[in-house]
Design a protein around this motif. Sequence first.
Motif, PDB file in Angstrom:
ATOM      1  N   ASP A   5       0.825  -1.207   0.000  1.00 45.81           N
ATOM      2  CA  ASP A   5       0.000   0.000   0.000  1.00 45.81           C
ATOM      3  C   ASP A   5       0.863   1.262   0.000  1.00 45.81           C
ATOM      4  O   ASP A   5       0.795   2.092   0.896  1.00 45.81           O
ATOM      5  CB  ASP A   5      -0.921  -0.024   1.231  1.00 45.81           C
ATOM      6  CG  ASP A   5      -1.968   1.071   1.215  1.00 45.81           C
ATOM      7  OD1 ASP A   5      -2.537   1.328   0.144  1.00 45.81           O
ATOM      8  OD2 ASP A   5      -2.220   1.669   2.278  1.00 45.81           O
ATOM      9  N   GLN A  52      -0.046  -0.554  -4.983  1.00 48.07           N
ATOM     10  CA  GLN A  52      -0.965   0.556  -5.191  1.00 48.07           C
ATOM     11  C   GLN A  52      -0.493   1.761  -4.395  1.00 48.07           C
ATOM     12  O   GLN A  52       0.273   1.625  -3.448  1.00 48.07           O
ATOM     13  CB  GLN A  52      -2.378   0.166  -4.757  1.00 48.07           C
ATOM     14  CG  GLN A  52      -2.536  -0.120  -3.276  1.00 48.07           C
ATOM     15  CD  GLN A  52      -3.960  -0.522  -2.904  1.00 48.07           C
ATOM     16  OE1 GLN A  52      -4.674  -1.135  -3.686  1.00 48.07           O
ATOM     17  NE2 GLN A  52      -4.380  -0.147  -1.707  1.00 48.07           N
ATOM     18  N   ASN A  96      -0.661   4.686  -1.593  1.00 45.28           N
ATOM     19  CA  ASN A  96      -1.134   4.553  -0.218  1.00 45.28           C
ATOM     20  C   ASN A  96      -2.583   5.019  -0.079  1.00 45.28           C
ATOM     21  O   ASN A  96      -2.909   6.176  -0.299  1.00 45.28           O
ATOM     22  CB  ASN A  96      -0.239   5.365   0.723  1.00 45.28           C
ATOM     23  CG  ASN A  96      -0.682   5.254   2.168  1.00 45.28           C
ATOM     24  OD1 ASN A  96      -1.073   6.228   2.781  1.00 45.28           O
ATOM     25  ND2 ASN A  96      -0.634   4.039   2.711  1.00 45.28           N
ATOM     26  N   LYS A  97      -3.457   4.072   0.280  1.00 45.31           N
ATOM     27  CA  LYS A  97      -4.883   4.351   0.448  1.00 45.31           C
ATOM     28  C   LYS A  97      -5.420   3.841   1.780  1.00 45.31           C
ATOM     29  O   LYS A  97      -6.582   4.067   2.096  1.00 45.31           O
ATOM     30  CB  LYS A  97      -5.685   3.688  -0.680  1.00 45.31           C
ATOM     31  CG  LYS A  97      -5.339   4.159  -2.082  1.00 45.31           C
ATOM     32  CD  LYS A  97      -6.173   3.392  -3.098  1.00 45.31           C
ATOM     33  CE  LYS A  97      -5.830   3.791  -4.525  1.00 45.31           C
ATOM     34  NZ  LYS A  97      -6.642   2.990  -5.505  1.00 45.31           N
ATOM     35  N   ALA A 154      -8.545  -0.272   1.862  1.00 46.04           N
ATOM     36  CA  ALA A 154      -8.397  -0.299   0.407  1.00 46.04           C
ATOM     37  C   ALA A 154      -7.464  -1.425  -0.028  1.00 46.04           C
ATOM     38  O   ALA A 154      -7.683  -2.065  -1.071  1.00 46.04           O
ATOM     39  CB  ALA A 154      -7.874   1.045  -0.092  1.00 46.04           C
ATOM     40  N   GLU A 156     -13.722   2.151   2.932  1.00 47.12           N
ATOM     41  CA  GLU A 156     -12.420   2.810   2.891  1.00 47.12           C
ATOM     42  C   GLU A 156     -12.435   4.193   3.530  1.00 47.12           C
ATOM     43  O   GLU A 156     -11.373   4.797   3.718  1.00 47.12           O
ATOM     44  CB  GLU A 156     -11.935   2.884   1.443  1.00 47.12           C
ATOM     45  CG  GLU A 156     -11.719   1.510   0.826  1.00 47.12           C
ATOM     46  CD  GLU A 156     -11.282   1.544  -0.634  1.00 47.12           C
ATOM     47  OE1 GLU A 156     -10.857   2.631  -1.093  1.00 47.12           O
ATOM     48  OE2 GLU A 156     -11.360   0.501  -1.301  1.00 47.12           O
ATOM     49  N   SER A 157     -13.613   4.699   3.883  1.00 48.51           N
ATOM     50  CA  SER A 157     -13.687   6.004   4.543  1.00 48.51           C
ATOM     51  C   SER A 157     -13.443   5.894   6.040  1.00 48.51           C
ATOM     52  O   SER A 157     -13.243   6.914   6.716  1.00 48.51           O
ATOM     53  CB  SER A 157     -15.057   6.653   4.295  1.00 48.51           C
ATOM     54  OG  SER A 157     -16.084   5.959   4.998  1.00 48.51           O
TER      55      SER A 157
END
Length: 333
Positions: free
Chosen positions: A40, A65, A67-68, A72, A178-179
Motif C-alpha cells: 500500500d 498501489q 497509499n490508500k 483499500a 475505505e472512509s
Amino acid sequence: MAAVLSCIMPVYNGAEYLEKSVASVLDQNFAWFELILVDDGSTDGTPAICGEFARKDERVRVITQPNKGAAAARNAGIQAAQGRYITFVDADDVLLPKAFFQTVQAMENRDLDLVSFGFAFCSPNGRTEAVYPAFSAAGLEEFWPHFVDYYRANQFFSLCNKVYRTQLIKGLGLRLDESLRTGEDIQFNFAYFQNITKMEHLDAVLYEYWHHDATLTRAATLDNMETSQRVLRGVRAFLEQCGQADLYPKLAAAQLPWDAVSFFDLLTDSSKPYTLEERRAGLEKLFANDMWHTALMTQLEGREGLYHTYLRRAAAKKNAGMALLPLRIKGKR
C-alpha cells in the motif's frame, strides 16, 4: 493445482516484521493457497521484500498501489483473490502452524460459509489468549445464543481469525468501507454474518496479534470514544435488522464499562505520546457523557491502591485537571 485458499496481507512500511509474518504463512502444512501481498505505497524496503518472496515462491502474488489505507488494500486483495475461500493476515502478526489445514478442512468437510477461531494478543511483555468455546451454528438462529459472549470475547472484531467463502463475499459485493480508519472490519463482519447459512467456531488459538514496542497498539487512539460509539450504533442496527433488538441492552451493559475504562486508562497512561491538552479534551468529553461516566465509575470501583483511589476521586468529581496532575508532576506537557 489452483489455490483453494486466498490469504490477503496488506503491507505498509512493514519491512521490520514482514519476513516473519510471510514465513508463518508459507510454512503452513497446507500447500494449496495463494498469498496476496498488497503493498500500500510503502516507502521503506517493503517492495523489495515482497518481490523477493514472489520470485522464490510461486504461491506469492504482489499487488502495488498508492497509499490508500488498510481497508483499500484488503479490498484490492479481495478483488484479486482466486481461491474458494479468503482469509486475512496482518503484516506484523503471526499465523500459527496448521491454521490453514484445520480451517479449510472444516470449510470443505462441513460445507461452511465461515470458520472462526481463537487468537492471542502478544507483546514483548506477555501473551493473552482470546478464546471462545467451540460451537457450530446452522444460520443465525443457532448463532444468537452465542452472540453476546462471542462479541465480548473479541471474536467479532477481527478479519484475521476467520475464513470466508469467496463466492459469498463477491456475490454480495462486500467491501470494507475505505472512509473508516477503524471499525471497518466489524462492519464487514456484520454484513457477512447476515448471509451465512452455516458456520463453525474453533476454540484453537491459531493466530497471534503482535503489539511491538515500536508501534502503538492499534486500538490506542484518541478517537476511541467516537469509534466505540459508532461500533455500538452498528451493533444496534445489525441486531435490529436481524430482529434481535432485545440482545442489545445486555451487550451494551457488558461492553460500555470496558470501553469507558479503556479510554480513561489510555488518557491517563504516561507512556502514551499525547499532550496534556489532548488528554484533557478526551477526559472532559468522557466526563460530560453521563452514560459513559456512569459506566466508567462502575469499573473504577474495583481498583485498589493510592494511585487508583486518587484517579477514582478525580473521575467522580469529573475533574480532568485533577486526573492529570500525576502526569504534570512527572513533567508531561
